[in-house]
Scaffold this motif. Structure first.
Motif, PDB file in Angstrom:
ATOM      1  N   ASP A  61       0.857  -1.180   0.000  1.00 19.62           N
ATOM      2  CA  ASP A  61       0.000   0.000   0.000  1.00 19.62           C
ATOM      3  C   ASP A  61       0.893   1.228   0.000  1.00 19.62           C
ATOM      4  OD1 ASP A  61      -2.406   1.403   2.365  1.00 19.62           O
ATOM      5  OD2 ASP A  61      -1.846   1.948   0.328  1.00 19.62           O
ATOM      6  N   SER A  62       0.848   1.971  -1.085  1.00 18.93           N
ATOM      7  CA  SER A  62       1.737   3.126  -1.225  1.00 18.93           C
ATOM      8  C   SER A  62       1.072   4.424  -0.806  1.00 18.93           C
ATOM      9  CB  SER A  62       2.190   3.253  -2.688  1.00 18.93           C
ATOM     10  OG  SER A  62       1.071   3.390  -3.533  1.00 18.93           O
ATOM     11  N   SER A  63       0.011   4.328   0.004  1.00 14.68           N
ATOM     12  CA  SER A  63      -0.712   5.535   0.408  1.00 14.68           C
ATOM     13  C   SER A  63       0.130   6.397   1.322  1.00 14.68           C
ATOM     14  CB  SER A  63      -2.005   5.150   1.133  1.00 14.68           C
ATOM     15  OG  SER A  63      -1.695   4.438   2.304  1.00 14.68           O
ATOM     16  N   ALA A  64      -0.287   7.645   1.407  1.00 14.19           N
ATOM     17  CA  ALA A  64       0.415   8.582   2.285  1.00 14.19           C
ATOM     18  C   ALA A  64       0.190   8.185   3.732  1.00 14.19           C
ATOM     19  CB  ALA A  64      -0.115   9.993   2.049  1.00 14.19           C
ATOM     20  N   PRO A  65       1.109   8.501   4.625  1.00 14.67           N
ATOM     21  CA  PRO A  65       0.927   8.170   6.034  1.00 14.67           C
ATOM     22  C   PRO A  65      -0.264   8.909   6.627  1.00 14.67           C
ATOM     23  CG  PRO A  65       2.778   9.672   5.753  1.00 14.67           C
ATOM     24  CD  PRO A  65       2.370   9.216   4.378  1.00 14.67           C
ATOM     25  N   ASP A 274     -15.281   2.520  -7.526  1.00 16.52           N
ATOM     26  CA  ASP A 274     -15.180   2.350  -6.078  1.00 16.52           C
ATOM     27  C   ASP A 274     -13.741   2.089  -5.664  1.00 16.52           C
ATOM     28  OD1 ASP A 274     -17.829   2.807  -5.502  1.00 16.52           O
ATOM     29  OD2 ASP A 274     -18.189   0.868  -4.548  1.00 16.52           O
ATOM     30  N   ALA A 275     -13.038   1.309  -6.467  1.00 12.91           N
ATOM     31  CA  ALA A 275     -11.643   0.983  -6.150  1.00 12.91           C
ATOM     32  C   ALA A 275     -10.781   2.240  -6.106  1.00 12.91           C
ATOM     33  CB  ALA A 275     -11.086   0.000  -7.176  1.00 12.91           C
ATOM     34  N   GLN A 276     -11.076   3.187  -6.972  1.00  9.17           N
ATOM     35  CA  GLN A 276     -10.321   4.443  -6.972  1.00  9.17           C
ATOM     36  C   GLN A 276     -10.482   5.176  -5.647  1.00  9.17           C
ATOM     37  OE1 GLN A 276     -11.421   7.123 -10.153  1.00  9.17           O
ATOM     38  NE2 GLN A 276      -9.520   8.284  -9.995  1.00  9.17           N
ATOM     39  N   LEU A 277     -11.665   5.091  -5.074  1.00  9.49           N
ATOM     40  CA  LEU A 277     -11.898   5.711  -3.773  1.00  9.49           C
ATOM     41  C   LEU A 277     -11.182   4.938  -2.672  1.00  9.49           C
ATOM     42  CD1 LEU A 277     -15.748   6.434  -4.019  1.00  9.49           C
ATOM     43  CD2 LEU A 277     -13.870   8.050  -4.401  1.00  9.49           C
ATOM     44  N   LEU A 278     -11.356   3.641  -2.663  1.00  6.59           N
ATOM     45  CA  LEU A 278     -10.826   2.807  -1.593  1.00  6.59           C
ATOM     46  C   LEU A 278      -9.299   2.838  -1.519  1.00  6.59           C
ATOM     47  CD1 LEU A 278     -13.197  -0.229  -2.190  1.00  6.59           C
ATOM     48  CD2 LEU A 278     -13.307   1.351  -0.274  1.00  6.59           C
ATOM     49  N   THR A 279      -8.653   3.098  -2.638  1.00  2.00           N
ATOM     50  CA  THR A 279      -7.191   3.152  -2.651  1.00  2.00           C
ATOM     51  C   THR A 279      -6.647   4.545  -2.375  1.00  2.00           C
ATOM     52  OG1 THR A 279      -7.253   3.393  -5.075  1.00  2.00           O
ATOM     53  CG2 THR A 279      -6.916   1.179  -4.204  1.00  2.00           C
ATOM     54  N   SER A 280      -7.530   5.501  -2.161  1.00  4.19           N
ATOM     55  CA  SER A 280      -7.115   6.874  -1.859  1.00  4.19           C
ATOM     56  C   SER A 280      -6.996   7.060  -0.350  1.00  4.19           C
ATOM     57  CB  SER A 280      -8.143   7.863  -2.417  1.00  4.19           C
ATOM     58  OG  SER A 280      -8.004   9.139  -1.817  1.00  4.19           O
ATOM     59  N   SER A 281      -5.832   7.499   0.110  1.00  2.55           N
ATOM     60  CA  SER A 281      -5.651   7.740   1.543  1.00  2.55           C
ATOM     61  C   SER A 281      -6.559   8.868   2.032  1.00  2.55           C
ATOM     62  CB  SER A 281      -4.184   8.067   1.845  1.00  2.55           C
ATOM     63  OG  SER A 281      -3.778   9.237   1.162  1.00  2.55           O
ATOM     64  N   THR A 282      -6.818   9.843   1.168  1.00  3.29           N
ATOM     65  CA  THR A 282      -7.719  10.935   1.537  1.00  3.29           C
ATOM     66  C   THR A 282      -9.125  10.415   1.780  1.00  3.29           C
ATOM     67  OG1 THR A 282      -6.428  12.541   0.265  1.00  3.29           O
ATOM     68  CG2 THR A 282      -8.694  13.142   0.790  1.00  3.29           C
ATOM     69  N   TRP A 283      -9.591   9.557   0.890  1.00  7.64           N
ATOM     70  CA  TRP A 283     -10.933   9.004   1.052  1.00  7.64           C
ATOM     71  C   TRP A 283     -11.000   8.080   2.263  1.00  7.64           C
ATOM     72  CZ3 TRP A 283     -13.655   4.474   1.331  1.00  7.64           C
ATOM     73  CH2 TRP A 283     -15.040   4.573   1.132  1.00  7.64           C
ATOM     74  N   ARG A 284      -9.954   7.317   2.512  1.00  4.97           N
ATOM     75  CA  ARG A 284      -9.962   6.425   3.673  1.00  4.97           C
ATOM     76  C   ARG A 284     -10.055   7.218   4.976  1.00  4.97           C
ATOM     77  NH1 ARG A 284      -6.018   3.694   0.633  1.00  4.97           N
ATOM     78  NH2 ARG A 284      -4.324   4.301   2.041  1.00  4.97           N
ATOM     79  N   GLN A 285      -9.450   8.412   5.003  1.00 11.10           N
ATOM     80  CA  GLN A 285      -9.590   9.255   6.183  1.00 11.10           C
ATOM     81  C   GLN A 285     -11.037   9.715   6.342  1.00 11.10           C
ATOM     82  OE1 GLN A 285      -7.170   9.726   8.424  1.00 11.10           O
ATOM     83  NE2 GLN A 285      -8.610  10.823   9.724  1.00 11.10           N
ATOM     84  N   LYS A 286     -11.680  10.021   5.227  1.00 12.53           N
ATOM     85  CA  LYS A 286     -13.095  10.386   5.272  1.00 12.53           C
ATOM     86  C   LYS A 286     -13.940   9.210   5.747  1.00 12.53           C
ATOM     87  CE  LYS A 286     -12.886  13.794   1.513  1.00 12.53           C
ATOM     88  NZ  LYS A 286     -13.376  14.123   0.160  1.00 12.53           N
TER      89      LYS A 286
END
Length: 301
Positions: A61-65, A274-286
């Motif tokens: 997972d290369s998302s931002a911390p 949906d996958a585009q959202l789920l892989t976004s660290s910004t969306w996961r924070q939401k």
């Protein structure tokens, strides 16, 4: 949600500071809001699993911390002091390497079912287990900032599992005020949105959900409403007839729980949008913020 500082307000404040000879840096602040067990009901029943279809091994997972709790919740109060919340991150990335162990069946009260599954993943290889642990960490931070005691059923600190019956026992032993199991779905392309799974009234064998059905529904409704508001996403278009709620009696994690509990399918990992959202660290924070807001509303915080 994004901060709404109008340009006119910023200019007025800057002029006022300049007039008094003060030097200041203007920056926006506020809370970041956020927007969730298995494949769809038919898929889960067919697989006999507690968490959806198996898929490829996990990808990094290369998302931002994650932001520190003080950064994401500067307005958080201690409104949940004295409350205990158990967060259950669905699956475990190590399950891929321990298929024999997770395929062993355990008693879920009404029947016997596989200990756990690997979960699903996006087509690019981002696994449900990685997603659920990331969102669970964010949710933990938000709830602790509000004063809650938070217990995780696992924290990638074990090679596989825990099994679905053990996950339920952890919530029961903690005497949790609320338990939320975090998941993402693995349904067909075009199936979009989130849904919350509620326990059906089950009384058979060692399963008895009589005491938790009503409070679990309230918990689920609160989470549904706040999740939609925080993430801007809609309830599932393929489960729950547009209500965002799905009642099931085949899940050991619900059947064996003595605490109010729901599963949240945050979205469908197999749908590209949906996958585009789920892989976004910004969306996961939401997503985490929506879950936290729903739990807090249920607990009266």
């Amino acid at each position: 949600m994004p901060y709404d500082h109008r340009n006119t307000v910023r200019r007025s404040l800057a002029l006022a500071l300049a007039a008094t000879g003060c030097c200041a840096v203007l920056a926006g602040c506020g809370t970041s809001r956020a927007s969730s067990p298995h494949a769809n009901a038919a898929d889960s029943l067919a697989a006999g699993s507690e968490s959806g279809a198996r898929s490829r091994p996990p990808a990094a997972d290369s998302s931002a911390p994650r932001p520190a709790p003080s950064q994401v919740t500067p307005r958080a109060s201690r409104s949940l002091a004295g409350k205990t919340v158990v967060i259950d991150p669905g699956h475990n990335s190590g399950n891929f390497r321990h298929t024999a162990e997770i395929n062993k069946k355990v008693n879920i009260g009404t029947t016997r079912k596989e200990c756990d599954t690997t979960g699903t993943s996006t087509n690019a290889g981002y696994t449900e287990a990685s997603f659920t642990l990331d969102v669970s960490h964010r949710l933990r931070d938000l709830l602790k900032a509000r004063g809650a005691k938070v217990v995780l059923t696992h924290d990638a600190d074990r090679p596989w599992g825990p099994c679905i019956d053990e996950r339920a026992r952890i919530g029961n032993a903690a005497r949790a005020d609320a338990v939320v199991s975090v998941h993402a779905d693995g349904s067909a392309v075009g199936h979009r949105g989130f849904h919350v799974i509620l326990p059906a009234k089950v009384r058979a064998g060692s399963a008895d959900t009589s005491a938790i059905v009503a409070p679990s529904r309230v918990l689920g409704e609160r989470i549904r409403d706040r999740f939609a508001r925080a993430t801007g996403t809609s309830p599932s278009n393929y489960v729950g007839s547009g209500t965002g709620l799905d009642v099931r009696g085949d899940l050991g994690g619900l059947n064996l729980s003595t605490a109010p509990k729901v599963f949240v399918e945050c979205g469908n990992m197999r749908d590209p949008k949906d996958a585009q959202l789920l892989t976004s660290s910004t969306w996961r924070q939401k997503a985490a913020q929506g879950l936290a807001d729903g739990i807090a509303t249920y607990l009266g915080g």
